[in-house]
Design an enzyme around this catalytic site. Sequence first.
Site, PDB file in Angstrom:
ATOM      1  N   ASP A 115       2.697  10.612  -1.129  1.00 13.10           N
ATOM      2  CA  ASP A 115       3.095   9.783   0.407  1.00 13.10           C
ATOM      3  C   ASP A 115       4.203   8.686  -0.235  1.00 13.10           C
ATOM      4  O   ASP A 115       4.132   8.235  -1.334  1.00 13.10           O
ATOM      5  CB  ASP A 115       1.682   8.817   0.016  1.00 13.10           C
ATOM      6  CG  ASP A 115       1.821   7.909   1.511  1.00 13.10           C
ATOM      7  OD1 ASP A 115       2.997   7.614   1.525  1.00 13.10           O
ATOM      8  OD2 ASP A 115       0.775   7.672   1.804  1.00 13.10           O
ATOM      9  N   ASP A 125      -5.537   4.165   2.069  1.00 15.64           N
ATOM     10  CA  ASP A 125      -4.539   4.877   2.718  1.00 15.64           C
ATOM     11  C   ASP A 125      -4.826   6.348   2.003  1.00 15.64           C
ATOM     12  O   ASP A 125      -4.335   7.378   2.680  1.00 15.64           O
ATOM     13  CB  ASP A 125      -2.995   4.601   2.714  1.00 15.64           C
ATOM     14  CG  ASP A 125      -2.706   3.726   1.431  1.00 15.64           C
ATOM     15  OD1 ASP A 125      -3.846   3.693   0.315  1.00 15.64           O
ATOM     16  OD2 ASP A 125      -1.603   3.619   1.225  1.00 15.64           O
ATOM     17  N   GLY A 163      -6.879   2.948  -3.047  1.00 15.65           N
ATOM     18  CA  GLY A 163      -6.293   2.531  -1.754  1.00 15.65           C
ATOM     19  C   GLY A 163      -7.031   3.526  -0.545  1.00 15.65           C
ATOM     20  O   GLY A 163      -6.915   4.690  -0.664  1.00 15.65           O
ATOM     21  N   ASP A 184      -3.254   1.018  10.136  1.00 16.51           N
ATOM     22  CA  ASP A 184      -3.081   1.282   8.958  1.00 16.51           C
ATOM     23  C   ASP A 184      -2.431  -0.101   8.405  1.00 16.51           C
ATOM     24  O   ASP A 184      -1.094  -0.236   8.836  1.00 16.51           O
ATOM     25  CB  ASP A 184      -2.541   2.457   8.319  1.00 16.51           C
ATOM     26  CG  ASP A 184      -1.908   2.528   7.214  1.00 16.51           C
ATOM     27  OD1 ASP A 184      -2.760   1.681   6.236  1.00 16.51           O
ATOM     28  OD2 ASP A 184      -1.235   3.085   6.651  1.00 16.51           O
ATOM     29  N   THR A 210       6.293   2.226   0.363  1.00 15.44           N
ATOM     30  CA  THR A 210       6.664   1.414  -0.582  1.00 15.44           C
ATOM     31  C   THR A 210       6.222   1.640  -2.019  1.00 15.44           C
ATOM     32  O   THR A 210       6.987   1.315  -2.846  1.00 15.44           O
ATOM     33  CB  THR A 210       5.623  -0.091  -0.170  1.00 15.44           C
ATOM     34  OG1 THR A 210       5.925  -0.181   1.068  1.00 15.44           O
ATOM     35  CG2 THR A 210       5.890  -1.192  -1.338  1.00 15.44           C
ATOM     36  N   GLY A 219      -0.515  -1.821   5.791  1.00 15.40           N
ATOM     37  CA  GLY A 219       0.336  -1.487   4.542  1.00 15.40           C
ATOM     38  C   GLY A 219       1.042  -2.900   3.962  1.00 15.40           C
ATOM     39  O   GLY A 219       1.173  -3.694   4.680  1.00 15.40           O
ATOM     40  N   ASN A 220       1.764  -2.569   2.771  1.00 14.99           N
ATOM     41  CA  ASN A 220       2.472  -3.580   2.189  1.00 14.99           C
ATOM     42  C   ASN A 220       3.937  -4.228   3.023  1.00 14.99           C
ATOM     43  O   ASN A 220       3.878  -5.243   2.998  1.00 14.99           O
ATOM     44  CB  ASN A 220       2.784  -3.162   0.841  1.00 14.99           C
ATOM     45  CG  ASN A 220       1.673  -3.052  -0.132  1.00 14.99           C
ATOM     46  OD1 ASN A 220       1.188  -4.253  -0.639  1.00 14.99           O
ATOM     47  ND2 ASN A 220       1.308  -1.900  -0.522  1.00 14.99           N
ATOM     48  N   SER A 221       4.281  -3.101   3.656  1.00 12.40           N
ATOM     49  CA  SER A 221       5.730  -3.280   4.313  1.00 12.40           C
ATOM     50  C   SER A 221       5.375  -3.276   5.813  1.00 12.40           C
ATOM     51  O   SER A 221       6.112  -4.255   6.465  1.00 12.40           O
ATOM     52  CB  SER A 221       6.758  -2.281   4.034  1.00 12.40           C
ATOM     53  OG  SER A 221       6.889  -2.425   2.705  1.00 12.40           O
ATOM     54  N   ILE A 243       2.496  -2.257   9.594  1.00 11.50           N
ATOM     55  CA  ILE A 243       1.236  -2.059   9.971  1.00 11.50           C
ATOM     56  C   ILE A 243       1.370  -0.946  10.904  1.00 11.50           C
ATOM     57  O   ILE A 243       2.147  -1.259  12.123  1.00 11.50           O
ATOM     58  CB  ILE A 243       0.611  -3.266  10.905  1.00 11.50           C
ATOM     59  CG1 ILE A 243       0.338  -4.435   9.825  1.00 11.50           C
ATOM     60  CG2 ILE A 243      -0.962  -2.920  11.246  1.00 11.50           C
ATOM     61  CD1 ILE A 243       0.028  -5.629  10.587  1.00 11.50           C
TER      62      ILE A 243
END
Length: 260
Positions: free
Chosen positions: A133, A110, A108, A6, A136, A8-10, A12
């Site tokens: 969720d 996610d 998204g 996964d 971020t 993500g912005n911040s 993995i």
Amino acid sequence: MLLCVDIGNSSIDFGVFSENGALAMKSKMSAERVRSTDEYAVMLNGILSLNHIGIECITDCIISSVVPPLTAAVMTAIRTLTHVTPIQVGPGIKTGLNIKIDSQTQLGTDLVANAVAAQNYRSADTAAAIIVDIGTATTFTVLGSTGILEGVIICPGLRVSLDALSAYASALPDVSLVPPKRLIASNSCDAMNAGALFGHAFMIDGFLDKIAEETGAESCTVFATGGLADLVLPYCRHTMEHKPDLTLEGRRLIWAKNRK
């Protein structure tokens, strides 16, 4: 074994599932766009080795990403390391959901994985499910009783809000996110944490009340996930089922629906 990734912005997130569907390991690394394919391959190799999982054990992979610039680098790293071509979550992939939003390409991956896992977890007599969720961004995904994904709410995340406060208010410090000693604080750091954590919890409770009112759901299961959920949940009034691995489990289920 199945490798789930996964992006993500911040960070993995990585998870490896055994053949019986049990989560054998999970880990994460920071999401850095400047890293090369080889760097990601070396880091993933190290994570697997640290958890005593041989590269030859990885026979399948599914990957989802909300950061397109990182997707190709990570997918290539996985192929280089494991010689497995990952399934990528995106439009056209089987999820078992009826997604009723204006444009599925804007949803998204996610959130899709969260909804698939929630659909699997919730009891048959539950009218609806809401997935909160807390990462971020803090998102609310509303899932109808027949697997209809009704829509999503997206809010600034807890850490994002606190960082913005420090950045735009010159007299306020850059603080670590820690539980406040009390609601009415006696110093700036505690005051900022009280505002961030209690404020976020009040926002979550308020949205859950409003969603229930708007949907008219008589019974609803609320799942909480995300990297910051454990910090916020103690301050929330609503009862939520904390599922830290909800997104990874959703990817495993999506892979199972799309395996050849």
